[in-house]
Design a protein around this motif. Sequence first.
Motif, PDB file in Angstrom:
ATOM      1  N   PRO A 247       0.112  36.694  13.131  1.00 30.56           N
ATOM      2  CA  PRO A 247       0.257  35.388  13.788  1.00 30.56           C
ATOM      3  C   PRO A 247      -0.578  35.220  15.061  1.00 30.56           C
ATOM      4  O   PRO A 247      -1.018  34.127  15.366  1.00 30.56           O
ATOM      5  CB  PRO A 247       1.757  35.323  14.108  1.00 30.56           C
TER       6      PRO A 247
ATOM      7  N   PRO B 151      -3.813  35.217  17.407  1.00 40.14           N
ATOM      8  CA  PRO B 151      -5.212  34.989  17.066  1.00 40.14           C
ATOM      9  C   PRO B 151      -6.082  36.215  17.282  1.00 40.14           C
ATOM     10  O   PRO B 151      -7.252  36.213  16.895  1.00 40.14           O
ATOM     11  CB  PRO B 151      -5.619  33.851  18.007  1.00 40.14           C
ATOM     12  N   MET B 152      -5.523  37.267  17.887  1.00 38.21           N
ATOM     13  CA  MET B 152      -6.331  38.468  18.108  1.00 38.21           C
ATOM     14  C   MET B 152      -6.168  39.463  16.959  1.00 38.21           C
ATOM     15  O   MET B 152      -6.615  40.595  17.057  1.00 38.21           O
ATOM     16  CB  MET B 152      -5.906  39.155  19.416  1.00 38.21           C
TER      17      MET B 152
ATOM     18  N   SER C 294      -3.135  30.935  10.745  1.00 41.22           N
ATOM     19  CA  SER C 294      -3.033  29.474  10.736  1.00 41.22           C
ATOM     20  C   SER C 294      -4.318  28.780  11.151  1.00 41.22           C
ATOM     21  O   SER C 294      -4.316  27.829  11.913  1.00 41.22           O
ATOM     22  CB  SER C 294      -1.862  28.995  11.592  1.00 41.22           C
ATOM     23  N   HIS C 295      -5.441  29.289  10.663  1.00 38.92           N
ATOM     24  CA  HIS C 295      -6.714  28.590  10.840  1.00 38.92           C
ATOM     25  C   HIS C 295      -6.912  27.692   9.623  1.00 38.92           C
ATOM     26  O   HIS C 295      -7.711  27.990   8.743  1.00 38.92           O
ATOM     27  CB  HIS C 295      -7.866  29.584  10.980  1.00 38.92           C
ATOM     28  N   ILE C 296      -6.158  26.612   9.614  1.00 35.62           N
ATOM     29  CA  ILE C 296      -6.122  25.791   8.411  1.00 35.62           C
ATOM     30  C   ILE C 296      -7.423  25.036   8.207  1.00 35.62           C
ATOM     31  O   ILE C 296      -7.885  24.863   7.076  1.00 35.62           O
ATOM     32  CB  ILE C 296      -4.919  24.838   8.475  1.00 35.62           C
ATOM     33  N   THR C 297      -8.018  24.619   9.316  1.00 34.22           N
ATOM     34  CA  THR C 297      -9.269  23.871   9.197  1.00 34.22           C
ATOM     35  C   THR C 297     -10.340  24.730   8.544  1.00 34.22           C
ATOM     36  O   THR C 297     -11.060  24.254   7.659  1.00 34.22           O
ATOM     37  CB  THR C 297      -9.744  23.412  10.580  1.00 34.22           C
TER      38      THR C 297
ATOM     39  N   ILE D 195       0.143  20.908   4.213  1.00 33.08           N
ATOM     40  CA  ILE D 195       0.020  20.775   5.663  1.00 33.08           C
ATOM     41  C   ILE D 195      -0.777  19.523   5.998  1.00 33.08           C
ATOM     42  O   ILE D 195      -0.493  18.832   6.973  1.00 33.08           O
ATOM     43  CB  ILE D 195      -0.648  22.036   6.246  1.00 33.08           C
TER      44      ILE D 195
ATOM     45  N   ARG E 187      11.154  29.505   9.322  1.00 26.55           N
ATOM     46  CA  ARG E 187       9.953  29.891  10.061  1.00 26.55           C
ATOM     47  C   ARG E 187       9.250  31.045   9.376  1.00 26.55           C
ATOM     48  O   ARG E 187       8.030  31.079   9.282  1.00 26.55           O
ATOM     49  CB  ARG E 187      10.329  30.323  11.481  1.00 26.55           C
TER      50      ARG E 187
ATOM     51  N   GLY F 214       7.334  30.052   6.556  1.00 23.89           N
ATOM     52  CA  GLY F 214       6.219  29.167   6.889  1.00 23.89           C
ATOM     53  C   GLY F 214       6.422  27.746   6.399  1.00 23.89           C
ATOM     54  O   GLY F 214       5.480  26.999   6.196  1.00 23.89           O
TER      55      GLY F 214
ATOM     56  N   TYR G  72       8.727  25.739   8.022  1.00 23.08           N
ATOM     57  CA  TYR G  72       9.508  25.062   9.058  1.00 23.08           C
ATOM     58  C   TYR G  72       8.929  23.694   9.425  1.00 23.08           C
ATOM     59  O   TYR G  72       9.651  22.691   9.438  1.00 23.08           O
ATOM     60  CB  TYR G  72       9.586  25.957  10.295  1.00 23.08           C
ATOM     61  N   THR G  73       7.636  23.653   9.698  1.00 19.98           N
ATOM     62  CA  THR G  73       7.047  22.371  10.113  1.00 19.98           C
ATOM     63  C   THR G  73       7.143  21.353   8.988  1.00 19.98           C
ATOM     64  O   THR G  73       7.352  20.170   9.238  1.00 19.98           O
ATOM     65  CB  THR G  73       5.578  22.523  10.508  1.00 19.98           C
TER      66      THR G  73
END
Lengths: 642, 275
Positions: free
Chosen positions: A320, A322-323, A364-367, A400, A490, A493, A495-496
């Motif tokens: 989760p 970003p690193m 979560s790099h959906i783009t 999404i 959550r 994945g 939840y939103t």
Amino acid sequence: MPGERRNLRSSKETSSSTNGEEPRANSQSSSSTKDKPVPTRATSLKGKTLSAKKSAGKEGAEDKPHTNGTEPVENGINGTEDVDMVDDGPEKVKIGTNKEGEDEMTVVVPPPKSSKLSGQPNKDEEGDIAMENTDKSDSVSSNIDPKAKAVADIKANFILLERAVAQFDARFTLRVLRSISSIRKHLSPDLLAQVITQTYPSTSFVAKTLLAALGEENASFESLDVSSEMDIDTQAREKSQTTGKPTTAPRDVLPEVDTYLSILVQIHLYDTKATEFGAKFSSNLVERLRTLNRRTLDALSARVYYYYSLFFEQLAPLPPSPMASVVSIRPHLLAALRTSVLRKDQDTRATVTTLLLRNYLSTSHITQADLLISHSEFPAAASNNQIARYLYYLGRIRAIQLSYTEAHEHLIGATRKSPATPSAGGFYQAASKLLVVVELLMGDIPDRAIFRQPSLEHAMEPYLSLVQAVRVGKIEGFLNVVHTHNALFRRDGTYTLILRLRQNVIKTGIRMMSLSYAKISLRDICMKLDLESEQSAEYIVAKAIRDGVIEASIDHEHGFMKSKELGDVYATREPGEAFHDRIRACLGLHDESVKAMRYPMNQHRLELKNAQEARERERELAKDIVEGEMDDDDASGDFEGM
Amino acid sequence: MSTTELNTTLTQLQSSPPPSPQKIASLLSTAKRQLLTLNALLPTPSTSPQLLGLARATLETGALLSIRLQDPDAFTRYFQQLLPFYELPPSSFKPAGGGQRSKVTGLYLLLLLTKGDYAGFHTVLEGLEVEMGGSTGAGLEEDKFIGYPVKLERWLMEGSYDRVWGATKREGVPGEEFGVFSEVLIGTIRSEIASCSEKAYPSLPIANAKNLLFLESEGGVVEFAQGRGWVVQDGRIYFPLQQGDGVRSEKEILVASGQVIENTIGYARELETIV
């Protein structure tokens, strides 16, 4: 009458002669396919090209019987044809001798042909049996404990791999990969070391790296190995000499075998949770794979990439954030994708695409994931599991992005294509969960039967209560469910996506009211839906009317909503559309099953040849008929005489 | 090239009586040029924490200023440039902390919302949700800046326009920059309400319409009604009927029959290929 009979018979002949031709064409085509891989192999091998070529040639010759052995269907066909011919031949000769001399000539010709041809396959079969016997005796002798059996299995797989290379047939490789799950239970460092030392000459670089990978865990074993390596090697050679099995003769080991063993090492490292070391080992392995350009490696390298990414997923900074370390392998995976596209490597391409999508979604790099999808094309010939994975990720991304219809379509595909084995249950559950949420978002209520499936019952429980809350249309109940299962949603994945359901709950509530009341005051709506103000209720109802959720109108001065009478559903286009959808699904199924049929290689050439021969025969026949008109008279005369 | 020059530019940009727009534009471009010469426009593993913090502060200032100048394109550009900085853990910056991340992100979300780019909105939101849910477990709504566009979106989607209207008033707005979008948002909800009203009401008194549409005066209502082509008569607004029912159904039948014919021909063709 007699003329007819003669024609009948001659047509029979033609059929028999077609049979006679077939095996020959077959053997030709098979030899041509066999020839193909040899040059590619020779060029890809470093050094020793001459000996390698020789051995490859030898191997090809030996491998030929194996095709017959491993493809029982084809073999069966060939066999029955042979038998038919043998049966047909004498019969016709008999008839021929009884009847006209001219026919006799044409009939007599086939038998030698068929005997010549049938002789060859027979020999092949014998060879095949002999080969299998040696195989069996090998495995039987070492069939004492499961470990030895695993060793034997792995070695048997080497033969399959060699066959795959020699015949350029990916099916053997797939079979090898399928057997991994059974071997997996017995994997241990010393077992693998044993296999490696028996397979490679002691000087081999690959063997050393593989042993080092295993030896890291078991340092004392490595030294033991190195000292005994020579012994084992010579022993193995002796053994091979005694059994007279030429495959273990000293020569270069195929890269396919290297890769196969590396995959086993990867699996072993993964099972023993040596994640960090596994990641390092896999990185080196991937580097090496990139230098090889062999189509027979495709399926194997796809598997290598799979474990490669699996290792990195479990490395220290977990996804989760970003690193996460998964980010670091993206360039490698993208490079692999590019190469696989250029090489038309379907397996790796499909696997790497799904891995990249998984990678992007985990942080979560959906783009980026969406861009990857729009810029790359997923191979249609990918394996079923990869397609299922791809569809799942695609469905997730589309959900999404609020294109629920598309997401629904993809997720339906994913759940239908998901493998039925219990080991893949997790995937099925995840896909079903997402599907249920998307269905709810589309305003549909999922079928109750989904939640009754034994494999889903437990996992889907929170989702069942969610569906119930949405169905009733009570905001309070919905918020309760979301609150109690917060952590679980959550983790899944979803939840939103579930939070977006709020408006659907309200809409369902309004719809229920519009269905049950002909006229209802806005104040009542407000109270029933737990809304804050009457004004809100008015706006919400107005929006519901605009969105086509309900058929109604609002009287502002008197503050009530008046429902319009609903028309007959069957008068609309809806049933027709549902019908159309189903028909399209059936047609799609038909198309897919046609596409999924497998045809033997070079079959079209055979058909072309057959067609040409048929044409020639027709011409002959026509000539015969022209010439035979006189014969006909003769024959009829004869017949009448009789 | 040292960081001092950049520092002075930054303090100039952040000075309390904001400089004139022209001044801001020139200052921003010098700041960016300075960042570029320091090789800090994009974060690299070798960039020092001080420089990272400075670069981020510069870009954030640029983003906020471009919102004030009502330049959404420039803002979007700054936001994209800031993204790699936000992906780094907060500890890698010299003045440790998350900077003005939530404010800038909240503004970006609001911008997407006013543009009607719901897909983009949810995509960004999903990313934030996964990231924050993993670390703190707290919802995004607790954050003052991000919670604002999230709530607005929810109200817009369910139709609680009165709440959106309340939120765009001065006390509901979390920050000065957010107020810039209020005007746009009001325009959005007004046209939404208008399109809903057309379907939902047969007719409406002008006084009530004034309240519904959040307009100041009845004159404004009449003006708005004329703009949308509504008929105003005897103090009531009559919404134009959606094309006569009879005509529409006939048209529909035509479309439907075309569809049916097309489908059937499709089946016939498929059957032919199968047989």
